[in-house]
Write a protein that holds these residues in place. Sequence first.
Motif, PDB file in Angstrom:
ATOM      1  N   UNK A   1       0.724  -1.141  -0.178  1.00  0.00           N
ATOM      2  CA  UNK A   1      -0.195  -0.141   0.269  1.00  0.00           C
ATOM      3  C   UNK A   1       0.408   1.224   0.190  1.00  0.00           C
ATOM      4  N   UNK A   2       0.264   3.074  -0.308  1.00  0.00           N
ATOM      5  CA  UNK A   2       0.975   3.304  -0.222  1.00  0.00           C
ATOM      6  C   UNK A   2       0.409   4.253   0.828  1.00  0.00           C
ATOM      7  N   UNK A   3       0.398   5.632   0.848  1.00  0.00           N
ATOM      8  CA  UNK A   3      -0.125   6.600   1.764  1.00  0.00           C
ATOM      9  C   UNK A   3      -0.043   7.272   0.335  1.00  0.00           C
ATOM     10  N   UNK A   4      -1.432   8.123   0.598  1.00  0.00           N
ATOM     11  CA  UNK A   4      -1.679   9.278  -0.336  1.00  0.00           C
ATOM     12  C   UNK A   4      -2.776   9.852  -0.519  1.00  0.00           C
ATOM     13  N   UNK A   5      -2.806  10.738  -1.443  1.00  0.00           N
ATOM     14  CA  UNK A   5      -4.327  11.879  -1.539  1.00  0.00           C
ATOM     15  C   UNK A   5      -5.042  11.070  -2.705  1.00  0.00           C
ATOM     16  N   UNK A   6      -6.111  11.175  -2.782  1.00  0.00           N
ATOM     17  CA  UNK A   6      -6.664  10.678  -4.112  1.00  0.00           C
ATOM     18  C   UNK A   6      -7.460  11.604  -4.411  1.00  0.00           C
ATOM     19  N   UNK A   7      -8.723  12.458  -5.334  1.00  0.00           N
ATOM     20  CA  UNK A   7      -9.167  13.566  -5.896  1.00  0.00           C
ATOM     21  C   UNK A   7     -10.986  12.945  -5.028  1.00  0.00           C
ATOM     22  N   UNK A   8     -11.763  13.550  -4.987  1.00  0.00           N
ATOM     23  CA  UNK A   8     -12.868  13.012  -4.542  1.00  0.00           C
ATOM     24  C   UNK A   8     -14.086  13.929  -6.150  1.00  0.00           C
ATOM     25  N   UNK A   9     -14.637  12.969  -6.422  1.00  0.00           N
ATOM     26  CA  UNK A   9     -15.930  13.214  -7.304  1.00  0.00           C
ATOM     27  C   UNK A   9     -16.583  14.347  -7.530  1.00  0.00           C
ATOM     28  N   UNK A  10     -16.011  15.581  -6.228  1.00  0.00           N
ATOM     29  CA  UNK A  10     -16.662  17.428  -6.635  1.00  0.00           C
ATOM     30  C   UNK A  10     -16.310  17.929  -7.789  1.00  0.00           C
ATOM     31  N   UNK A  11     -16.081  19.134  -8.285  1.00  0.00           N
ATOM     32  CA  UNK A  11     -15.638  19.753  -9.094  1.00  0.00           C
ATOM     33  C   UNK A  11     -14.521  20.844  -8.577  1.00  0.00           C
ATOM     34  N   UNK A  12     -14.721  20.895  -6.823  1.00  0.00           N
ATOM     35  CA  UNK A  12     -13.728  21.319  -6.694  1.00  0.00           C
ATOM     36  C   UNK A  12     -12.001  20.092  -6.584  1.00  0.00           C
ATOM     37  N   UNK A  13     -11.063  20.771  -7.685  1.00  0.00           N
ATOM     38  CA  UNK A  13     -10.100  20.633  -7.490  1.00  0.00           C
ATOM     39  C   UNK A  13      -9.090  20.360  -6.141  1.00  0.00           C
ATOM     40  N   UNK A  14      -9.850  20.877  -5.655  1.00  0.00           N
ATOM     41  CA  UNK A  14      -8.588  21.520  -4.116  1.00  0.00           C
ATOM     42  C   UNK A  14      -8.718  20.589  -3.124  1.00  0.00           C
ATOM     43  N   UNK A  15     -10.159  20.052  -3.668  1.00  0.00           N
ATOM     44  CA  UNK A  15     -10.909  18.771  -2.139  1.00  0.00           C
ATOM     45  C   UNK A  15      -9.555  17.007  -2.543  1.00  0.00           C
ATOM     46  N   UNK A  16      -9.143  17.085  -1.551  1.00  0.00           N
ATOM     47  CA  UNK A  16      -8.756  15.827  -1.611  1.00  0.00           C
ATOM     48  C   UNK A  16      -9.126  15.092  -0.461  1.00  0.00           C
ATOM     49  N   UNK A  17      -8.400  13.842  -0.182  1.00  0.00           N
ATOM     50  CA  UNK A  17      -8.759  12.356   0.635  1.00  0.00           C
ATOM     51  C   UNK A  17      -7.757  12.008   1.182  1.00  0.00           C
ATOM     52  N   UNK A  18      -7.290  11.937   2.381  1.00  0.00           N
ATOM     53  CA  UNK A  18      -5.833  11.425   2.654  1.00  0.00           C
ATOM     54  C   UNK A  18      -6.275   9.893   2.809  1.00  0.00           C
ATOM     55  N   UNK A  19      -5.592   9.284   1.645  1.00  0.00           N
ATOM     56  CA  UNK A  19      -5.940   7.554   1.743  1.00  0.00           C
ATOM     57  C   UNK A  19      -5.284   6.453   2.415  1.00  0.00           C
ATOM     58  N   UNK A  20      -5.115   5.239   2.585  1.00  0.00           N
ATOM     59  CA  UNK A  20      -4.344   4.145   2.270  1.00  0.00           C
ATOM     60  C   UNK A  20      -4.979   3.682   1.149  1.00  0.00           C
ATOM     61  N   UNK A  21      -4.115   3.412   0.028  1.00  0.00           N
ATOM     62  CA  UNK A  21      -4.222   2.981  -1.090  1.00  0.00           C
ATOM     63  C   UNK A  21      -3.512   1.746  -1.460  1.00  0.00           C
ATOM     64  N   UNK A  22      -4.210   0.415  -1.504  1.00  0.00           N
ATOM     65  CA  UNK A  22      -4.012  -0.705  -2.032  1.00  0.00           C
ATOM     66  C   UNK A  22      -3.757  -1.336  -3.142  1.00  0.00           C
ATOM     67  N   UNK A  23      -3.075  -1.170  -3.171  1.00  0.00           N
ATOM     68  CA  UNK A  23      -1.987  -2.189  -4.706  1.00  0.00           C
ATOM     69  C   UNK A  23      -2.180  -2.656  -5.077  1.00  0.00           C
ATOM     70  N   UNK A  24      -2.290  -4.386  -3.872  1.00  0.00           N
ATOM     71  CA  UNK A  24      -1.810  -5.045  -4.104  1.00  0.00           C
ATOM     72  C   UNK A  24      -1.981  -6.370  -2.468  1.00  0.00           C
ATOM     73  N   UNK A  25      -3.007  -6.883  -3.392  1.00  0.00           N
ATOM     74  CA  UNK A  25      -2.985  -7.533  -2.223  1.00  0.00           C
ATOM     75  C   UNK A  25      -3.038  -9.173  -2.782  1.00  0.00           C
ATOM     76  N   UNK A  26      -1.896 -10.298  -2.348  1.00  0.00           N
ATOM     77  CA  UNK A  26      -1.656 -11.234  -2.573  1.00  0.00           C
ATOM     78  C   UNK A  26      -1.512 -12.644  -1.277  1.00  0.00           C
ATOM     79  N   UNK A  27      -2.236 -13.112  -1.807  1.00  0.00           N
ATOM     80  CA  UNK A  27      -2.089 -14.919  -1.269  1.00  0.00           C
ATOM     81  C   UNK A  27      -1.765 -16.164  -1.230  1.00  0.00           C
ATOM     82  N   UNK A  28      -1.232 -16.653  -1.020  1.00  0.00           N
ATOM     83  CA  UNK A  28      -0.399 -17.625  -1.617  1.00  0.00           C
ATOM     84  C   UNK A  28      -1.632 -18.656  -1.981  1.00  0.00           C
ATOM     85  N   UNK A  29      -1.932 -19.658  -3.245  1.00  0.00           N
ATOM     86  CA  UNK A  29      -2.834 -20.706  -3.372  1.00  0.00           C
ATOM     87  C   UNK A  29      -3.014 -21.357  -2.173  1.00  0.00           C
TER      88      UNK A  29
END
Length: 219
Positions: free
Chosen positions: A118-146
């Motif tokens: 994962x990464x800590x990052x800011x992400x856009x919202x659906x709002x028209x205001x480009x300055x509005x951002x969420x603070x997120x923990x974004x999961x880039x990969x999630x893998x478990x051995x079969x």
Amino acid sequence: MPKRAHLAVKLAKQATQDVLADRLRETCGTGKGKGKSVEVQLRDQAARLDIFTLKGLSASLRDWIWTLFEQNMRTLYEHSAEGYDPAEKRQELFHPDSRFLVLYSPTSADKPIGYCIFRFDTEETASDDDDELYDVAYCYEMQVDPAGQRQGAGRVLMEALERIAKAWKMDKTMLTVFKANRDAILFYERLGYTEDEVDPGNFGLDDAVDYWIMSKTVS
Ligand SMILES: CC(C)(COP(=O)(O)OP(=O)(O)OC[C@H]1O[C@@H](n2cnc3c(N)ncnc32)[C@H](O)[C@@H]1OP(=O)(O)O)[C@@H](O)C(=O)NCCC(=O)NCCS
């Protein structure tokens, strides 16, 4: 949503792997473990979960992460609209901002069975205001051995991610999943993930993309 300096993301990104583990230990059941290691409960057994920054990741763990990614995901990527570019994917996984949660077998403590990147990052919202951002923990990969799937490892990893997100005052945890990956979607739904407000489907573009953006608000 108030406009913020996103100090939380800045601080979370600066945290060392031991500090990340300390904060997770404070919120995890047993509170045991030291350094980068946190003791977690996998079903009714104690298991070790390690947190790494890129610098802290050994060459052998790096190889294992890559091998498991290819084993689980290569075919899905090859059939996806964006196709499969291993070099680009490697760069994404082993990016300096990547943080790695590695879960070990409860019965064989040196055997990794699953991971979340994962990464800590800011992400856009659906709002028209480009300055509005969420603070997120974004999961880039999630893998478990079969061999270890459907035994609770994925849940433990996602719950650790959610605890980390809460400890660092993020707004939500987020992820992207291929629509063709029905099993993963069922898994995320089971854990309470729903379509995020920035998913292309919310803009009438559902048929244009082969992935979903899902999220869960930190509670
Ligand atoms: C998807 C994946 C990460 C889930 O991890 P897992 O360890 O198998 O899942 P868990 O055993 O922790 O399951 C957690 C919950 O989700 C449910 N679940 C998991 N897979 C499911 C499925 N295919 N269908 C329905 N429910 C499912 C489980 O029943 C469980 O519910 P419960 O805790 O209430 O009993 C794992 O199967 C995997 O690595 N798959 C291949 C790679 C992949 O697709 N990764 C996701 C990329 S976006």
